[in-house]
Enzyme design. Structure first.
Site, PDB file in Angstrom:
ATOM      1  N   TYR A  59      -1.965   0.084  11.657  1.00 38.12           N
ATOM      2  CA  TYR A  59      -3.379  -0.015  12.020  1.00 38.12           C
ATOM      3  C   TYR A  59      -3.621   0.518  13.432  1.00 38.12           C
ATOM      4  O   TYR A  59      -3.122   1.580  13.790  1.00 38.12           O
ATOM      5  CB  TYR A  59      -3.872  -1.452  11.850  1.00 38.12           C
ATOM      6  CG  TYR A  59      -3.474  -2.068  10.537  1.00 38.12           C
ATOM      7  CD1 TYR A  59      -3.879  -1.482   9.337  1.00 38.12           C
ATOM      8  CD2 TYR A  59      -2.672  -3.199  10.470  1.00 38.12           C
ATOM      9  CE1 TYR A  59      -3.504  -2.022   8.110  1.00 38.12           C
ATOM     10  CE2 TYR A  59      -2.302  -3.762   9.250  1.00 38.12           C
ATOM     11  CZ  TYR A  59      -2.718  -3.158   8.077  1.00 38.12           C
ATOM     12  OH  TYR A  59      -2.344  -3.687   6.877  1.00 38.12           O
ATOM     13  N   VAL A  70       0.227  -8.422   6.907  1.00 30.06           N
ATOM     14  CA  VAL A  70      -0.115  -9.632   7.659  1.00 30.06           C
ATOM     15  C   VAL A  70       0.681 -10.846   7.191  1.00 30.06           C
ATOM     16  O   VAL A  70       0.550 -11.929   7.767  1.00 30.06           O
ATOM     17  CB  VAL A  70      -1.627  -9.928   7.624  1.00 30.06           C
ATOM     18  CG1 VAL A  70      -2.408  -8.825   8.327  1.00 30.06           C
ATOM     19  CG2 VAL A  70      -2.128 -10.131   6.199  1.00 30.06           C
ATOM     20  N   LYS A  81       0.818  -1.215   0.000  1.00 32.20           N
ATOM     21  CA  LYS A  81       0.000   0.000   0.000  1.00 32.20           C
ATOM     22  C   LYS A  81       0.854   1.269   0.000  1.00 32.20           C
ATOM     23  O   LYS A  81       0.399   2.325  -0.443  1.00 32.20           O
ATOM     24  CB  LYS A  81      -0.946  -0.018   1.200  1.00 32.20           C
ATOM     25  CG  LYS A  81      -1.952  -1.163   1.146  1.00 32.20           C
ATOM     26  CD  LYS A  81      -2.738  -1.310   2.446  1.00 32.20           C
ATOM     27  CE  LYS A  81      -3.642  -2.530   2.415  1.00 32.20           C
ATOM     28  NZ  LYS A  81      -4.361  -2.745   3.697  1.00 32.20           N
TER      29      LYS A  81
END
Length: 311
Positions: free
Chosen positions: A243, A261, A67
């Site tokens: 996050y 992850v 990202k």
């Protein structure tokens, strides 16, 4: 300040014998098959050195680390107009929260949570077929790392697509608010595949060098982004890159970082080096447990916190 090569070896040796390694992600079946004992770390310094330890040359699924690079591309296409569709604030919620998206009328809190990255994927589509957009993303990473071996792991992509019900819900919900301009399945096709890109720690550290070098590739001097944009991407990594564990990472490690992850973390020490670490076991927030600890120890040994005085 410790010698970098010695510090890296000490950190890797300590991580190798750690018994509490976290839990691998099992909700994406292919990731659940990865050996939790793996650990790799690489540092690419602005003066041209690349130092590695452990399994630093073994490719792994970079997942949400991608990202950072899709955001970089989208900013190149849309500039600050991108921020009309995606926010810049920490989420304080899990990376796949639907509740937060409902409260904020389909505008994701930041580009690093799943909903935000799906919007970025939609922006990158820009009327193209998903295959073309995915190819552009892979080409960009190959260019940054100067390595043509970087590819999408098709099995991981298929695994994500088969089990990504929450992401389908996020995409459809944003489409209902008009914040996706393409069909949800097209934006998700780009999203699932860029998350399934496989890279090693060495490749990731090399690809991230522009973030530590004012937007330039230190080998060629080529400008990837402007110095201002590099600062802003680093700022988002520091505040939003982990996050709902972003504040804790900033508190403990003190440098910009983006986790995935798959157990990887890309980090930046502006003016000094780009780092990548991989340990598949995750903590409760979905971030690499040993990867976070390794970066905390290395940053402390090298006095690399962005909050520490220089000189």
């Amino acid at each position: 300040m410790a010698d970098l090569e010695q510090a890296l070896a000490e950190v890797a040796a300590e991580m190798a014998v750690s018994e509490d390694r976290g839990e691998v992600a099992t909700y994406i079946p292919q990731l659940g098959r990865v050996d939790a004992k793996k650990f790799g770390i690489a540092v690419a310094t602005n003066d041209g050195r690349v130092l590695t330890a452990g399994d630093a040359d073994e490719p792994f699924s970079i997942q949400s680390i991608s990202k950072v690079f899709t955001l970089t591309l989208a900013l190149g296409e849309k500039g600050d107009a991108l921020w009309k569709r995606v926010g810049r604030e920490p989420s304080g919620n899990p990376f796949n929260s639907i509740v937060q998206l409902e409260h904020e009328s389909g505008i994701p809190r930041n580009p690093f949570i799943n909903a935000g990255a799906i919007v970025v994927s939609d922006i990158l589509l820009a009327g193209h077929q998903p295959r073309e957009t995915i190819g552009e993303i892979v080409h960009f990473l190959r260019f940054l790392a100067n390595d043509e071996a970087i590819v999408v792991d098709r099995e991981v992509a298929a695994s994500e697509q088969a089990t990504g019900y929450r992401n389908f819900a996020l995409a459809n919900y944003m489409r209902s608010f008009g914040n996706l301009t393409h069909a949800p399945e097209l934006a998700l096709g780009v999203y699932f595949h860029h998350c399934a890109i496989a890279m090693s720690c060495r490749q990731l550290a090399l690809a991230g060098r522009f973030l530590a070098n004012g937007g330039r590739n230190p080998d060629t001097g080529h400008s990837v982004v402007s110095p201002e944009r590099a600062r802003r991407i680093n700022a988002l990594m520091l505040t939003c890159g982990h996050y709902d564990g972003s504040g804790d990472f900033a508190f403990r490690v003190g440098i910009p970082g983006k986790s995935g992850v798959g157990g990887g973390i890309l980090a930046s020490v502006p003016g000094v080096a780009s780092l990548a670490v991989w340990s598949p076991g995750l903590n409760a927030n979905g971030n690499s447990k040993l990867g976070s600890l390794a970066l905390e120890k290395l940053a402390r040994m090298m006095n690399w916190s962005v909050f520490a005085p220089r000189g």
